[in-house]
Structure formats: C-alpha cells, structure tokens
Design a protein around this motif. Sequence first.
Motif, mmCIF file in Angstrom:
data_model
loop_
_atom_site.group_PDB
_atom_site.id
_atom_site.type_symbol
_atom_site.label_atom_id
_atom_site.label_comp_id
_atom_site.label_asym_id
_atom_site.label_seq_id
_atom_site.Cartn_x
_atom_site.Cartn_y
_atom_site.Cartn_z
ATOM 1 N N GLN A 28 0.845 -1.199 0.000
ATOM 2 C CA GLN A 28 0.000 0.000 0.000
ATOM 3 C C GLN A 28 0.877 1.245 0.000
ATOM 4 O O GLN A 28 0.600 2.234 0.667
ATOM 5 N N ASN A 29 2.011 1.172 -0.686
ATOM 6 C CA ASN A 29 2.995 2.252 -0.623
ATOM 7 C C ASN A 29 2.433 3.556 -1.153
ATOM 8 O O ASN A 29 2.796 4.645 -0.701
ATOM 9 N N ASP A 30 1.497 3.460 -2.107
ATOM 10 C CA ASP A 30 0.985 4.686 -2.679
ATOM 11 C C ASP A 30 0.036 5.405 -1.744
ATOM 12 O O ASP A 30 -0.243 6.586 -1.899
ATOM 13 N N LYS A 31 -0.466 4.669 -0.718
ATOM 14 C CA LYS A 31 -1.390 5.293 0.223
ATOM 15 C C LYS A 31 -0.721 5.634 1.547
ATOM 16 O O LYS A 31 -1.273 6.327 2.359
ATOM 17 N N ASN A 32 0.440 5.085 1.801
ATOM 18 C CA ASN A 32 1.089 5.259 3.113
ATOM 19 C C ASN A 32 1.923 6.540 3.088
ATOM 20 O O ASN A 32 2.657 6.795 2.125
ATOM 21 N N PRO A 33 1.846 7.262 4.123
ATOM 22 C CA PRO A 33 2.678 8.472 4.167
ATOM 23 C C PRO A 33 4.136 8.095 4.297
ATOM 24 O O PRO A 33 4.487 7.007 4.654
ATOM 25 N N LYS A 34 4.929 9.071 3.998
ATOM 26 C CA LYS A 34 6.360 8.859 4.078
ATOM 27 C C LYS A 34 6.767 8.570 5.500
ATOM 28 O O LYS A 34 6.496 9.352 6.394
ATOM 29 N N PRO A 35 7.400 7.366 5.759
ATOM 30 C CA PRO A 35 7.763 7.043 7.152
ATOM 31 C C PRO A 35 8.880 7.939 7.627
ATOM 32 O O PRO A 35 9.752 8.346 6.878
ATOM 33 N N ALA A 36 8.810 8.219 8.916
ATOM 34 C CA ALA A 36 9.823 9.104 9.521
ATOM 35 C C ALA A 36 11.097 8.344 9.774
ATOM 36 O O ALA A 36 11.083 7.171 10.109
ATOM 37 N N LEU A 37 12.225 9.051 9.573
ATOM 38 C CA LEU A 37 13.537 8.479 9.820
ATOM 39 C C LEU A 37 14.012 8.866 11.193
ATOM 40 O O LEU A 37 13.603 9.875 11.762
ATOM 41 N N SER A 38 14.931 8.052 11.711
ATOM 42 C CA SER A 38 15.453 8.320 13.050
ATOM 43 C C SER A 38 16.362 9.520 13.006
ATOM 44 O O SER A 38 17.256 9.614 12.161
ATOM 45 N N GLN A 39 16.128 10.494 13.903
ATOM 46 C CA GLN A 39 16.955 11.692 14.006
ATOM 47 C C GLN A 39 17.562 11.834 15.372
ATOM 48 O O GLN A 39 17.887 12.908 15.825
ATOM 49 N N GLY A 40 17.736 10.727 16.086
ATOM 50 C CA GLY A 40 18.273 10.815 17.436
ATOM 51 C C GLY A 40 17.242 10.359 18.426
ATOM 52 O O GLY A 40 16.202 9.818 18.069
ATOM 53 N N PRO A 41 17.480 10.564 19.688
ATOM 54 C CA PRO A 41 16.507 10.158 20.719
ATOM 55 C C PRO A 41 15.271 11.020 20.672
ATOM 56 O O PRO A 41 15.293 12.215 21.017
ATOM 57 N N VAL A 42 14.208 10.477 20.173
ATOM 58 C CA VAL A 42 12.934 11.194 20.060
ATOM 59 C C VAL A 42 11.887 10.428 20.816
ATOM 60 O O VAL A 42 11.873 9.187 20.776
ATOM 61 N N SER A 43 11.020 11.112 21.504
ATOM 62 C CA SER A 43 9.942 10.459 22.261
ATOM 63 C C SER A 43 8.985 9.839 21.289
ATOM 64 O O SER A 43 8.649 10.425 20.254
ATOM 65 N N PRO A 44 8.556 8.620 21.558
ATOM 66 C CA PRO A 44 7.618 7.964 20.638
ATOM 67 C C PRO A 44 6.292 8.673 20.595
ATOM 68 O O PRO A 44 5.792 9.132 21.616
ATOM 69 N N SER A 45 5.760 8.786 19.378
ATOM 70 C CA SER A 45 4.468 9.453 19.210
ATOM 71 C C SER A 45 3.333 8.547 19.564
ATOM 72 O O SER A 45 2.245 9.002 19.872
ATOM 73 N N VAL A 46 3.544 7.254 19.471
ATOM 74 C CA VAL A 46 2.491 6.299 19.792
ATOM 75 C C VAL A 46 3.018 5.382 20.879
ATOM 76 O O VAL A 46 4.132 4.879 20.796
ATOM 77 N N SER A 47 2.225 5.219 21.880
ATOM 78 C CA SER A 47 2.661 4.297 22.952
ATOM 79 C C SER A 47 2.698 2.881 22.449
ATOM 80 O O SER A 47 1.794 2.443 21.773
ATOM 81 N N ALA A 48 3.776 2.227 22.733
ATOM 82 C CA ALA A 48 3.944 0.818 22.279
ATOM 83 C C ALA A 48 4.497 -0.008 23.411
ATOM 84 O O ALA A 48 5.150 0.511 24.321
ATOM 85 N N ILE A 49 4.223 -1.254 23.316
ATOM 86 C CA ILE A 49 4.719 -2.180 24.349
ATOM 87 C C ILE A 49 6.170 -2.491 24.066
ATOM 88 O O ILE A 49 6.500 -2.925 22.965
ATOM 89 N N PRO A 50 7.034 -2.215 25.002
ATOM 90 C CA PRO A 50 8.470 -2.508 24.737
ATOM 91 C C PRO A 50 8.674 -3.996 24.455
ATOM 92 O O PRO A 50 7.998 -4.840 24.990
#
Length: 356
Positions: A28-50
């Motif tokens: 679904q690449n044509d519908k998915n937004p451009k994924p963000a790249l790692s730019q250093g220690p950034v707080s996760p935008s979505v809570s996830a289970i470690p």
Amino acid sequence: CDWIMWQLNRLPKDRPESSREALQVFLQNDKNPKPALSQGPVSPSVSAIPRPRLVGSAQPTGQLLPASPTAATLKMTAPQPLQPPEGSEPSVHSSSHDIPEIVPAVEFISPPSAVKSRLIAPVQSHHSSAPAKKSKLGKILGVSLLSLAILGGTGFALYQRYQSKKLSQRYDNLLVEATNGSTEISISMVELNRYLQGSTTADTDEKKKAYYSLIANAKPNDGSDFNSRVVEFASETEEMLPEDRAQFIRQVAATRVNTASAKRLVEFARSTKDMLSAKAALEAVKNVASDEHFPSLLSVIEFHPNADLRQAAESAASEVIKKSKSRADLQAQLKKAIGETTDKKSLDGLRRLEKI
C-alpha cells in the motif's frame, strides 16, 4: 528507497514491528505516508509495548525477560489481514491466519506407590567345602604321577642305551667272525645296510677286508634278497671312490651277482664314466650273463670308445654264445651289428664272436 531506509532505522521503535507490517506498507505504498527516519533520541508518538530484551550486558544469558511486569501477561493478537492495492489481484498474504493456542505440556509423574519395586536377592558366593585333606591328597597324587613319568622316561632311555650297546657288541663280534673266515653269518637287512655303509668308511685295509668278507658270506634271517641289494649298492651308491668301487665289485658283488641282478651291472658299465668300475662290472657278469644281456654287450662292443671295456664285453658275450640254446638268434644279431659297424676295431671284435 524510503521504504528500504525505513527498514534500516537505527532505533528499533522507528523500524517496522514485523515483516507483515513492512509488507503491508510495501503493498500500500501509494497510500502510506512517508515514514519518519530516526533523528536521534525522540519520544515515541504512539505508545507501544516494549519488546523483550536480553538480560545482562557483560555476559548475556540468552534468557528473555519482559521489560515490565505486565508484558509477560499480554496476550498475542492474531495478525491483521493485508489488503492489496486497489485494482490488484488478491495476495497470498491477504487472508488471515489463526495462531493456535499454545497449551503447555504437562508431565505426569507416577507416584512412588505406583512403581513396582524390584527386590534383588543378594548373590551368595559358593565356596568349596572340600576339606583341606582332599587338596593335600591331590597334590601328593600329582607329585607321584610326575615322579612315575620321570622314572619311566629315564628307564626307557636306559633301555635304549642298553639295546644300542648290545647291538654294537653284536656288530663288532660278527666282524671278528668274518675275519676268522666264518661263512655262516646270519643277519637282517637292517644289519646288512649298516655293514654296507661301514665298508665305505673303513680306514684300514684290515677293516675293509673284514667288511667285504662279511657282506659276501652273510645269510639273510628275514627273507631279504641280499644279492640284489649288494649289486644295487655297488652300482648306485655315490659314497665310494672309483678304486674302492672297483674293488668292492670284484670281491663282493661278483660273489653275489646272478642272472636276475646282472642287468643292473651291465647297464652301469654302459653308462658310467668310471672305466675301472665298468670293466670290473662286465668281468663280474661274465659267468652269469644270458641271452637277454647279449644286445647290451653288443652295443658296448660296437660303440664304446674304451678298448678295455670293449674287450671285457666281448669276453662276456662269448660266454653267452657258448651257453645259449638259441645260437641262431644270437648269430643273426651279430650279422646285423657287423653290417652297421664302421669302426675297424669294433668290427674285429664282432667278427671274432661270429666265429664261435
């Protein structure tokens, strides 16, 4: 290219959670937004289970432990179905897959009472109950048998020595009798062979004369044919010097030879290179040769190069002609030999026989 770099993000939380998620994004690449790249220690935008991590930094144990107390109790959800892009054929990954519930295996251990015990009877060693007296008796018996065997062997050796000494005395006594001129000496074939061998090793003329006299006058006491044995020894033994053989033939074999054994001496005279012994052999058969020996005597006269041997053969052949009852046959053989002979000396001897 962005989708690939998404897979290579430095921080795990910035990478896809699973290959299924990455595949869904790819489809679904044509519908998915451009994924963000790692730019250093950034707080996760979505809570996830470690995710579970390896415990220990210096020496990892390989045991996975939950990052939080509640992580180990979370239930795994089934993967979400992937939908192909609009207008595309259904993908093999578009159907849902049910994950079977994992039921921990329970090991049932039978109670100790259910196991039948095996009673092993103690092994009892059986010791010989034979009394010490029996063992002592066996030793005495073994020593006695050994002593008997030694005594038996010693006795047998002494007996053999006694018999050998007795035979040696008899051997010497018979030689003394022969020296004194006795003509009634009874011996066996074994004893005759011993005297024959002794005659070849006699170191004095006196001993040799005693041997020759005994052999010439010995009588068999076991039915043996001494005449044939003496002639055989005279013509075949290799342990005699030429002069000794000639002497033995004249003094011993000549007294033993007969019509039956004369052929051996004639053939010996034809084949040997010892001219002295050959002449003695033909002289020994002169009085016992018969019609059956005549062809051999003629061949010596015709072809032998030695004049003395031809003369001895002619003398023996003349005696055969004189005694023969079939002189016509002998004359026919003579005429044939005369016609085939070219040597003048041989021819002269044949013509002399023809005049008899």
